[in-house]
Motif scaffolding. Structure first.
Motif, PDB file in Angstrom:
ATOM      1  N   ALA A 126       4.435  90.074   1.379  1.00 56.60           N
ATOM      2  CA  ALA A 126       3.911  89.060   0.453  1.00 56.60           C
ATOM      3  C   ALA A 126       4.629  89.137  -0.896  1.00 56.60           C
ATOM      4  N   VAL A 178       8.132  87.655  -0.598  1.00 57.41           N
ATOM      5  CA  VAL A 178       8.097  86.186  -0.593  1.00 57.41           C
ATOM      6  C   VAL A 178       7.851  85.670  -2.009  1.00 57.41           C
ATOM      7  N   LEU A 179       6.857  86.242  -2.689  1.00 55.06           N
ATOM      8  CA  LEU A 179       6.533  85.781  -4.043  1.00 55.06           C
ATOM      9  C   LEU A 179       7.712  85.999  -4.990  1.00 55.06           C
ATOM     10  N   VAL A 233       8.616  79.662   5.245  1.00 58.90           N
ATOM     11  CA  VAL A 233       8.832  81.112   5.245  1.00 58.90           C
ATOM     12  C   VAL A 233       8.995  81.567   6.687  1.00 58.90           C
ATOM     13  N   THR A 257       5.815  82.490  12.543  1.00 62.97           N
ATOM     14  CA  THR A 257       6.498  81.798  11.458  1.00 62.97           C
ATOM     15  C   THR A 257       7.503  80.843  12.096  1.00 62.97           C
ATOM     16  N   GLN A 294       6.043  79.486   8.400  1.00 64.30           N
ATOM     17  CA  GLN A 294       4.804  79.039   7.788  1.00 64.30           C
ATOM     18  C   GLN A 294       5.219  78.143   6.624  1.00 64.30           C
ATOM     19  N   LEU A 351       1.913  77.604  -2.575  1.00 63.87           N
ATOM     20  CA  LEU A 351       2.221  78.926  -2.006  1.00 63.87           C
ATOM     21  C   LEU A 351       2.384  79.980  -3.103  1.00 63.87           C
ATOM     22  N   THR A 352       3.063  79.609  -4.176  1.00 65.51           N
ATOM     23  CA  THR A 352       3.279  80.560  -5.270  1.00 65.51           C
ATOM     24  C   THR A 352       1.937  80.953  -5.889  1.00 65.51           C
ATOM     25  N   LEU A 385      -0.051  83.224  -3.447  1.00 61.41           N
ATOM     26  CA  LEU A 385       0.453  84.602  -3.352  1.00 61.41           C
ATOM     27  C   LEU A 385       0.185  85.379  -4.645  1.00 61.41           C
ATOM     28  N   ASP A 409       0.549  87.654   6.246  1.00 62.41           N
ATOM     29  CA  ASP A 409       1.279  86.381   6.345  1.00 62.41           C
ATOM     30  C   ASP A 409       0.922  85.477   5.171  1.00 62.41           C
ATOM     31  N   ASP A 410       1.631  84.363   5.083  1.00 65.24           N
ATOM     32  CA  ASP A 410       1.482  83.458   3.948  1.00 65.24           C
ATOM     33  C   ASP A 410       0.204  82.646   4.057  1.00 65.24           C
TER      34      ASP A 410
END
Ligand code: CTP
Ligand code: MG
Length: 234
Positions: free
Chosen positions: A84, A87-88, A108, A168, A170, A177-178, A181, A191-192
Motif C-alpha cells: 500500500a 502504491v501511495l 494498479v 489485479t 485494480q 485512490l490517493t 490509501l 490490496d487497493d
C-alpha cells in the motif's frame, strides 16, 4: 478526457518465494517476471503510461534492457515497506512529475501476475470506464472453505457463496485512490480495493479467471511458465 495509467508496485522482496532475488526478477520464459505484466499493459492502446515502483536502491532493474517499452514506461524508485505504501508513494511521485491528473484512471497491477491477458485487461477497462467507484478483476471462490482453530482443527465450514478472490489490475481514479490509501495508512491492507472499501464505497468485481493468479510460492513459477509457454506456441 481521463487517461488510463498503469502502476506496477514492484518493491517487494518475495519472502514467501524464498529466493534471494526478489520474485519480480526471477526468470520466467527467459525474461524477468515483471517483463510479462509490463508487456501486456504496454500492448493496450488505452494505457498511455506505465509507472513501475521500485524499492529505493534497487539496481537489479537496470541490468535489463527495457528500451522496447520506453515511450510509455516511467520508473520511480520510491517503494515503501508495504504494498500500500509503495502504491501511495508512486501516486504522489507521479503527480509531482506531472505524469497524472486527478481524474485519470489508475490501474494498479502486481508485478507478480505475469499471466494477465489483454482480453482480461480490456474487459476490466470496458466494464469500469463509466463506473462511479471503480473495481478489480476477481474470481468466485471454487474450493470449500474451512475455518480452523490454532491446532488446525476445523471449527466451521464457511459458505463460499458470494465470496471472491481479489486479483489485479485494480482500477480507481487518481484522487479517490490517493485519498483512500492516505486514510488507510496504518491499516493492514493487502490490496487497493480495501482502502476504497474503508471509505464506505463498494468497488465492482469484474469476472476474471484463475490464469491471472499471483506467483507467490516456488511451485507457482513452474505453473506460470507452462501457461506462458503454451500461449507462445499458439
Ligand atoms: N510490493 C511492493 N512493495 C512492498 C511489498 C510488495 O511494491 N513493500 C509489490 C510486490 O513487488 C508485488 C505486489 O506488491 O508485485 C504484490 O505483493 P506480494 O505478492 O505480497 O509480493 P512480495 O511482498 O514481494 O512477496 P511476499 O509477501 O512473499 O514477501
Ligand atoms: Mg507481500
Amino acid at each position: 478526457m481521463s487517461k488510463f495509467i498503469a502502476l506496477i508496485p514492484a518493491a517487494g522482496s518475495g519472502s514467501r518465494m524464498g529466493h534471494e532475488l526478489p520474485k519480480q526478477y526471477l526468470s520466467l520464459n527467459n525474461k524477468p517476471m515483471i517483463y510479462h505484466a509490463i508487456n501486456t499493459l504496454w500492448q493496450s492502446r488505452l494505457i498511455t503510461r506505465i509507472l513501475v515502483i521500485l524499492a529505493p536502491g534497487d539496481l537489479e532493474w537496470f541490468k535489463y534492457d527495457w528500451s522496447q517499452f520506453s515511450e510509455k514506461l516511467t520508473v520511480l524508485n520510491c517503494g515503501g515497506i508495504t504494498r500500500a505504501e509503495s502504491v501511495l508513494n508512486g501516486l504522489i511521485a507521479a503527480k509531482q512529475k506531472d505524469l497524472v491528473q486527478s481524474n485519470d484512471w489508475i490501474l494498479v497491477h502486481d508485478a507478480a501476475r505475469p499471466c494477465l491477458t489483454s482480453i482480461q485487461l480490456e474487459n476490466l477497462i470496458k466494464e469500469l470506464a463509466e463506473d462511479e467507484v471503480g473495481g478489480l478483476l476477481a474470481v468466485p471462490v471454487a474450493d470449500t472453505l474451512k475455518r480452523s482453530n490454532a491446532s488446525h482443527r476445523i471449527i466451521q465450514t464457511e459458505s463460499r457463496e458470494s465470496l471472491w478472490q481479489a486479483q489485479t489490475p485494480q482500477m480507481f481514479r487518481y484522487d479517490l485512490l490517493t485519498q483512500a490509501l492516505h486514510n488507510a495508512a496504518n491499516a493492514n491492507i493487502t490490496d487497493d480495493a480495501s482502502a476504497i472499501e474503508a471509505l464506505g464505497l463498494h468497488p465492482r468485481l469484474v469476472l476474471s479467471d484463475a490464469y491471472n493468479f499471483k506467483v507467490t510460492y516456488p511451485q507457482d513459477l513452474a505453473l506460470a511458465e507452462l501457461i506462458l509457454q503454451e500461449r507462445n506456441n499458439l
